[in-house]
Structures are given as C-alpha cells and as structure tokens.
Scaffold this motif. Sequence first.
Motif, mmCIF file in Angstrom:
data_model
loop_
_atom_site.group_PDB
_atom_site.id
_atom_site.type_symbol
_atom_site.label_atom_id
_atom_site.label_comp_id
_atom_site.label_asym_id
_atom_site.label_seq_id
_atom_site.Cartn_x
_atom_site.Cartn_y
_atom_site.Cartn_z
ATOM 1 N N LYS A 2 -17.097 13.450 8.536
ATOM 2 C CA LYS A 2 -16.054 12.548 8.069
ATOM 3 C C LYS A 2 -15.345 13.141 6.860
ATOM 4 C CE LYS A 2 -18.286 8.306 9.697
ATOM 5 N NZ LYS A 2 -18.819 6.984 9.311
ATOM 6 N N SER A 3 -14.026 12.928 6.821
ATOM 7 C CA SER A 3 -13.211 13.442 5.729
ATOM 8 C C SER A 3 -12.630 12.270 4.950
ATOM 9 C CB SER A 3 -12.083 14.329 6.281
ATOM 10 O OG SER A 3 -11.149 14.619 5.269
ATOM 11 N N ILE A 4 -12.790 12.322 3.632
ATOM 12 C CA ILE A 4 -12.220 11.265 2.791
ATOM 13 C C ILE A 4 -10.699 11.266 2.904
ATOM 14 C CG2 ILE A 4 -11.950 10.478 0.412
ATOM 15 C CD1 ILE A 4 -14.695 11.550 -0.196
ATOM 16 N N GLY A 5 -10.116 12.465 2.935
ATOM 17 C CA GLY A 5 -8.661 12.543 3.050
ATOM 18 C C GLY A 5 -8.166 11.936 4.352
ATOM 19 N N ARG A 6 -8.873 12.225 5.484
ATOM 20 C CA ARG A 6 -8.443 11.653 6.762
ATOM 21 C C ARG A 6 -8.629 10.143 6.770
ATOM 22 N NH1 ARG A 6 -11.388 16.158 8.911
ATOM 23 N NH2 ARG A 6 -9.982 17.839 9.569
ATOM 24 N N GLN A 7 -9.733 9.661 6.211
ATOM 25 C CA GLN A 7 -9.957 8.217 6.186
ATOM 26 C C GLN A 7 -8.900 7.506 5.349
ATOM 27 O OE1 GLN A 7 -13.972 7.717 4.811
ATOM 28 N NE2 GLN A 7 -14.871 8.151 6.806
ATOM 29 N N LEU A 8 -8.625 8.058 4.153
ATOM 30 C CA LEU A 8 -7.597 7.432 3.313
ATOM 31 C C LEU A 8 -6.223 7.550 3.955
ATOM 32 C CD1 LEU A 8 -8.726 8.603 -0.250
ATOM 33 C CD2 LEU A 8 -9.026 6.359 0.794
ATOM 34 N N GLY A 9 -5.933 8.723 4.546
ATOM 35 C CA GLY A 9 -4.643 8.885 5.217
ATOM 36 C C GLY A 9 -4.493 7.957 6.403
ATOM 37 N N GLY A 10 -5.570 7.806 7.212
ATOM 38 C CA GLY A 10 -5.512 6.891 8.350
ATOM 39 C C GLY A 10 -5.331 5.448 7.913
ATOM 40 N N GLY A 11 -6.050 5.051 6.859
ATOM 41 C CA GLY A 11 -5.886 3.685 6.355
ATOM 42 C C GLY A 11 -4.496 3.435 5.822
ATOM 43 N N LEU A 12 -3.968 4.404 5.049
ATOM 44 C CA LEU A 12 -2.616 4.249 4.520
ATOM 45 C C LEU A 12 -1.590 4.220 5.647
ATOM 46 C CD1 LEU A 12 -0.727 4.138 2.074
ATOM 47 C CD2 LEU A 12 -0.684 6.638 2.090
ATOM 48 N N LEU A 13 -1.777 5.076 6.667
ATOM 49 C CA LEU A 13 -0.847 5.086 7.797
ATOM 50 C C LEU A 13 -0.834 3.737 8.501
ATOM 51 C CD1 LEU A 13 1.041 6.599 9.723
ATOM 52 C CD2 LEU A 13 -0.987 7.331 10.988
#
Length: 435
Positions: A2-13
């Motif tokens: 899991k990537s923090i950047g991908r999780q935050l980016g997915g949530g923001l998207l």
Amino acid sequence: MKSIGRQLGGGLLLVLLLTVMLVGQGSVWLFDRALREYLSTDLQRETDALLAALTPGPSGLYLDLQRVSPDYQRPFSGRYFVLQTTERWRSRSLWDQRLPLDAEGLQNTLVPGPAGQQLLVHSGRFNKLGETVTISVAMDYEPLLEAFNRARWWIWGLGGLAVMIALLIQQGLLRRALLPLHRARRELAEWRTGQRVVLSDDVPQELLPLVHEINHLGAQVDQIIQRSRKGVGDLGHALKTPLAVTESLVRQAALPAVDKRAITAQLEDIRRQLERALQRSRLAPESQAGTRFHPVQDLPWLIDSLRQIHGERVTISSPELVEAEWPFEREDMLELLGNLLDNACKWARSQVRVDWELSAEVLLLRVADDGPGIDPMDRERVLRRGTRLDENVTGHGLGLAIVGDLVEVYEGEVALAESALGGLAVQVSLPVLRR
C-alpha cells in the motif's frame, strides 16, 4: 504494497469528482429554477396583455387580435397561448397543438410542444365583466435546456481539469512533505552500515519524537552490544589462563598416552570454541561508525604481514589499487581478507591472487591459489568450524569458519570453486546496501 500517496490521491480524486458532479449538477439545477421563476413573471405579463386584449362585444367577450403580439401569429415561433371564455382562441403559432388549462401559475414540468419543442407553461383563471376567463401562455424552453447541457459539460470539463491540477499539486506537496522521511531512511541505511550513529533531528515537528525515539533505541542497542562484547571478552580472558594451566598439567601428568591424547583433544576443542566466541563478539559492523577499509592503505600492509609469516615461498598478487574505499569497517575487512589470504598461503604452492569488484550494490571478493584445491564433495564441510582436511597444515581450522561468520553478519554469501590457477577459489559477496 500500500502507498500513502496512492491512498491520499485516490481519496482526494473521489472527493473532488463528487464535488465537481454535485457543483455542476446543482449549479445548473439552481440556475434553471431561478430562470423559470424569472420567465414566469414574463409569462404573467403576457397573460395580463392577453386579458387586456379581451374586448366586450354584442355576444360577449372577444379577442382583439390587433392588440396581440405578432410572435403569436408566426407558426412555431416559440410563443403560444390558449384563451378560453365562452369561446376558445388559440394562437396561430401553436398550430394544432394543445396547452393545459387546468392549472394556476407556472407548470411543474415542461410540456411537449410543436416541432419537438419543450414548452414552459403558465396558466391563470380570471374574471372579466362577469365572465370566467382561462388563459395559458407558453414559450419554447428547448434552447435554454441545450444551453444548460452545454454549461453542465463545460463545468464538468473545467472541474475535471481542476481535479487533475489539484491531484498534481497534492502529489507534489506530498512528495515534498515526505522528503524528511526519505532522508531519515537514507540515514538509517547509513547507520546500519556504520557510517553514522544518530539520525539528524532536522525534521518536521511531527517526526521529531520518532527520530528521538530511534536515536534513543540505537543508543540502548549500542550499549547492549558493547556490554556483550566486554562480557564475552572478559570471560574469554578469564578462561585462557586456567585452560593453559590445565594443558600444562596434562602434559606433565603421568597418564596413559591414550588418555592424554583424549584430554588434549578436548582441551584443544575448548580452546577453538573460546577463540571463535571471542572472534564472533567482535563482528558487529552495524553497532558504530568505524573507519572504512581503504585498499591503497590497508591491503599492502596486510600482504607484507603475510609475507613475513609465510616467507618468499608464496607470491601474493592483486589488481592495480585505486583510490576508492570499501563501505565496510576496516577491522572486519582486515579480518576477512587476512583469514582468506592466510588460508590460501598455507595451501598454495607458489601463487595467491586476490581480486575484487565493487559496485553500488555489492562487493565481489575473490581469493585464489595454485594449491591442491578441495574436492567438490568436501567444500561444504570445510566451512564448518574446526574442520581440517589435512592435519599436517598448522592451524585450528577456524579460518573459513570465521570468514563464514563475518559474511553472515554482513548478510552476504561465500562460495568455494576451482581456481584458474589450479587450486581453490573462495568468492565472497557482500551487499553494500543490506536489508
């Protein structure tokens, strides 16, 4: 992983897309409601104008078409009316379509009109000169619906562009915010290889407690290692004297030769175990930042020392030395090379060759001799502690075992193969960045 950047980016998207959809749809809906209310007043004025155009006549009210707007005379003009008293008048623009007359005020829904139009209808019931008058006035709302659809797509398109820009900005800010963590990871790698003893506290306030705890833990681990080393060393030195005395008494005692050899062999095994334990206690390259091994300075000294031990019988050769230090502790590399070269000199007839290749990932070290070599079936066995294939060669059989211990500490690998010189080749692989 899991990537923090991908999780935050997915949530923001997800949040931004929902926001754009709600804002786009909601703004169009609100503007549509407001425009309908505004047009309702315009239709109310048209209704009042039609009501004023009703003129009393001999047989009742009649509609004076001279006072009606010309838009109602042109077919499919987008302006329509139906007027009902004792008679019914319908605008020429409406052609043969009907309008609902059974409502008061603006209709809740659009009504199909001529030529595929969508009509916004306003109806009213009035009393004029004692007669009940019902009037429905309509206008074509289709162009406005098309404009709303275009506006909706524009809002969604611009919103999508804003979402992409926001994601790029968010990822950039996130990477910038995580730079201290990347620096801390590099410092931990340097700490693990012995290049530093503490982490830098030049980090954001949120990470400062974590850095302090890691430094505190590292200090505790270093203290434990030092105490363990000191304890093993003290124990070894304390046992050496009684062991030497015991060996001397055994040699002087009047015992049968068989018993004396058995006791001597046991004492020799105890001594080997003790020396190996003392050696292993010094193998802790990650405990503290030490001096790096420099081939130009350290290898000639080591080779000269071995030449003094083995004499001119053996020639030790090495590649051209370059000004590049090895990312390993000097004492450990001297111990490693010393055991490999010493073991090779003992078995070599005349030549020993040492080569290495250093890259960003691994150090490949190779020591070869022109001795008798080792049978492939025996190569794994000689790496065990105390194993000696030839009792005529001096030593305790600990050299390759100590090499194996040190390589294990550095998470490397050691392999035995046939040398190009005709004897044995020992190849050691040490990862530069150990996991």
